[in-house]
Design an enzyme around this catalytic site. Structure first.
Site, PDB file in Angstrom:
ATOM      1  N   ASP A 310       0.812  -1.225   0.000  1.00 59.21           N
ATOM      2  CA  ASP A 310       0.000   0.000   0.000  1.00 59.21           C
ATOM      3  C   ASP A 310       0.843   1.272   0.000  1.00 59.21           C
ATOM      4  O   ASP A 310       0.371   2.327  -0.420  1.00 59.21           O
ATOM      5  CB  ASP A 310      -0.927   0.020   1.215  1.00 59.21           C
ATOM      6  CG  ASP A 310      -2.026  -1.005   1.079  1.00 59.21           C
ATOM      7  OD1 ASP A 310      -1.732  -2.209   1.267  1.00 59.21           O
ATOM      8  OD2 ASP A 310      -3.169  -0.636   0.773  1.00 59.21           O
ATOM      9  N   TYR A 394      -9.564  -0.559   2.015  1.00 59.73           N
ATOM     10  CA  TYR A 394      -9.219  -0.433   3.430  1.00 59.73           C
ATOM     11  C   TYR A 394      -8.955   1.012   3.828  1.00 59.73           C
ATOM     12  O   TYR A 394      -8.490   1.818   3.013  1.00 59.73           O
ATOM     13  CB  TYR A 394      -7.961  -1.244   3.754  1.00 59.73           C
ATOM     14  CG  TYR A 394      -8.253  -2.556   4.444  1.00 59.73           C
ATOM     15  CD1 TYR A 394      -8.491  -2.584   5.814  1.00 59.73           C
ATOM     16  CD2 TYR A 394      -8.294  -3.754   3.750  1.00 59.73           C
ATOM     17  CE1 TYR A 394      -8.771  -3.774   6.468  1.00 59.73           C
ATOM     18  CE2 TYR A 394      -8.572  -4.955   4.391  1.00 59.73           C
ATOM     19  CZ  TYR A 394      -8.803  -4.955   5.751  1.00 59.73           C
ATOM     20  OH  TYR A 394      -9.083  -6.129   6.388  1.00 59.73           O
TER      21      TYR A 394
HETATM   22 CU   LIG Z   1      -7.614  -7.281   6.971  1.00 57.10          CU
END
Ligand SMILES: [Cu+2]
Length: 644
Positions: A310, A394
């Site tokens: 990420d 996320y």
């Molecule tokens: Cu997770």
């Protein structure tokens, strides 16, 4: 360029800021102007990264304020017409290009994903006949109702992928603009998309499973149900204001001081963290950040390649949230804006990106003495510096806590949406069923913290401390003895370590030249959570690419060029860059300027309770003084007002 030239005219003049201050909008423009003048910015060129090229530590520590180190910016430039990728450094005061290195992307890796790659990929994949045919086989003929996730491709040595800048693309159904896509994965199909040719070069269609139907739209009262009652307000009141001071980017609170930075890749960076003790400012950490995280998925099916870095691939700092007081943060908040650059190198200001506040944190210390009758209690509080970022499905909150007693904690809060798949049934071991027919594959979130330590100065060493019972025998006739076993980590090959919860293993950074009143080196200790490391097989691609995540601790000798645990160019990198390469020199660490790299984070077998949005999970680590002070440094904390 005239417009840019006008706006950037101030930034190349001598600046008075601190050398570690984040890049200003005017500086981004000035750097852009230098690159344009050098012919580096053709119309098809985009900025995959743009940020401060920090001066070396010795220059910052040595330099008087009126003799600034050279102010430099670093840009990763990609020419979309050819894929040509260049790592550029420019000097702002010198108004010249310091270096422009053309990457060999097969060996060096590809530059990070661009913001523009998302739209380009979605439009092009929707138009591809092969992919449309795969959707039609599932009865999905209105492709305007299919959303696409371009995902970093990894590196698997396949001939048809050799040398391509590419993403792998998974699909979700979105019936209308409010529909929650993660509810409706279209499984079994992945489009392989070349970002330079802008075309799908391969469609994998392995199996057909029904698209899960149940809505996960938690904004929809019909899905969510009525809101609960009975939550009366909690109000944080600081009638005299907060106890910290923010001057520019310099933050002071109680005995703490530090500088706040922000970077499109790493997000929040903390610099020159120190604590004042008996009138003396004692340095602790020269620079603290989270320069990488990897999220490898554990489903061996056709989505086996699913692994995101990420930070190195998606630049987590670029997706920073703008925070809302009363909602994201409570109390007397000070915010700092973040200034980052877009794909065109143009500055973008994200208001309220970094949150600074203080929190009550329960009991600091307390004792009711049976002999003296003294009953004393003190409140702990902490200074919190944080930001939140949304990378795809996320949301990650990164929190640094500073306590009255000299402790530092780093905490990551993980929330948002699970990445979903169709659930195959039959107790499929690699995913959890979180809604009817909806699966959430197991995965890990492995963060790397880089802690450039300066415990009372730059001459440091690292010791591994285990607790151990001692065998019965002379000196331990009753078998109750417990001791610490201390091992000095003397070189980089010895510095690659794993945690051991059964031994309470910790690592302390000592200053070999500074002694406390007991004649022992002052130290700060890193306490890990000792959760599982990378679980992929050691022979796997991800184990080579995320080698940093195969140890809880790495220790390196400070080198200003060694900043990223999975290397500078993570996207599609074949592996071996970053920490494994850094420690290959096996440099001496005892009494040196050292950097700790700590791997932490959860292995996530999703629960039904994580759907449709995940209650924040937490992970992190702590640093605590251990013989850094001569006694409890908080005896001077006054009792709460009205108590004595
Ligand atoms: Cu997770």
């Amino acid at each position: 360029m005239t417009d840019t030239a006008t706006r950037s005219s101030d930034a190349t003049r001598a600046r008075r800021g601190h050398p570690l201050d984040p890049v200003s909008a005017a500086e981004y423009l000035a750097g852009r102007q230098v690159m344009a003048a050098a012919g580096l910015l053709a119309e098809t060129v985009r900025f995959a990264y743009y940020g401060l090229d920090e001066p070396p530590k010795d220059e910052v520590l040595a330099g008087p304020a009126d003799q600034q180190p050279d102010r430099r910016l670093r840009a990763f430039l990609i020419d979309l017409s050819s894929g040509e990728s260049t790592d550029v450094v420019v000097s702002l005061p010198g108004r010249h290009v310091v270096s422009a290195r053309l990457l060999d992307t097969r060996v060096d890796g590809q530059l990070p994903i661009l913001t523009g790659d998302f739209d380009v990929t979605e439009q092009a994949v929707r138009a591809d006949p092969g992919w449309r045919a795969a959707m039609a086989r599932r009865g999905l003929t209105d492709v305007s109702k299919i959303r696409l996730c371009p995902m970093s491709a990894g590196s698997f040595g396949r001939p048809e992928e050799d040398g391509r800048r590419m993403v792998r693309v998974l699909a979700f159904v979105q019936a209308d603009s409010r529909d929650y896509v993660w509810s409706h994965p279209v499984d079994g199909v992945v489009a392989h998309f070349d970002l330079i040719e802008q075309r799908v070069f391969k469609v994998v269609d392995e199996f057909v499973r029904p698209v899960p139907a149940e809505s996960g739209d938690y904004d929809d009262p019909a899905v969510r149900g009525p809101l609960r009652a009975g939550l009366r307000p909690i109000e944080i009141s600081q009638p005299h204001g907060p106890s910290f001071t923010l001057e520019g980017t310099r933050l002071t609170w109680q005995n703490w001081s530090m500088r706040i930075g922000f970077d499109a890749r790493e997000g929040l960076t903390l610099h020159q963290i120190s604590i004042t003790d008996a009138g003396r400012e004692r340095p602790l950490i020269y620079r603290a950040s989270l320069p990488e995280m990897v999220v490898p998925y554990g489903d061996p099916s056709f989505r086996h390649w699913q692994t995101y870095f990420d930070i190195g691939e998606y630049l987590a700092g670029k997706w920073v949230n703008s925070l809302q007081p009363g909602c994201d943060c409570l109390g007397e908040i000070a915010y700092l804006d973040a200034t980052i650059a877009d794909d065109f190198g143009e500055p973008q200001v994200i208001p309220n990106a970094i949150c600074i506040h203080e929190e009550d944190h329960g009991i600091l210390w307390k004792h009711s003495d049976v002999f003296t009758g003294s009953a004393q209690s003190r409140r702990q509080r902490r200074l919190v510096v944080s930001f939140f970022t949304t990378v795809g499905n996320y949301d990650y909150g990164f929190y640094w806590y500073f306590y009255l007693d000299g402790s530092i904690e780093c905490e990551v809060k993980l929330t948002g949406a699970l990445f979903t798949a169709a659930y195959p049934g039959d107790d499929y071991p690699y995913a959890a069923e979180v809604a009817p027919g909806l699966g959430a594959p197991v995965h890990q979130h492995l963060f790397s913290a880089r802690l450039d330590m300066t415990v009372d100065g730059v001459v440091n060493a690292v010791e591994e401390v285990d607790v151990t019972g001692c065998p019965l025998g002379p000196g331990n006739p009753y078998g109750n003895a417990i001791a610490q076993r201390v091992t000095r980590l003397t070189s980089e090959s010895h510095g690659a370590r794993r945690a051991d919860a059964s031994r309470g293993r910790s690592w302390r950074v000592v200053n070999t030249a500074r002694l406390n009143r007991f004649g022992r080196p002052v130290s700060y200790t890193l306490y890990p959570e000792a959760t599982p490391l990378l679980l992929a097989d050691p022979s796997s691609s991800v184990a080579r690419r995320a080698a940093f995540a195969t140890n809880h601790l790495w220790v390196t000798r400070y080198d200003p060029a060694q900043r990223y645990p999975a290397g500078d160019f993570v996207n599609q990198h074949p592996g071996g860059a970053g920490l494994p390469a850094y420690v290959a020199a096996d440099r001496h660490l005892d009494g040196a300027d050292i950097v700790l790299w700590h791997t932490f984070g959860p292995t996530h077998f999703p629960r039904p309770e994580d759907w449709p949005v995940m209650p924040a999970a937490r992970c992190g680590f702590a640093l605590r003084p251990t013989g850094f002070f001569d006694r409890n440094p908080t005896l001077d904390v006054p009792p709460p007002a009205g108590h004595r």
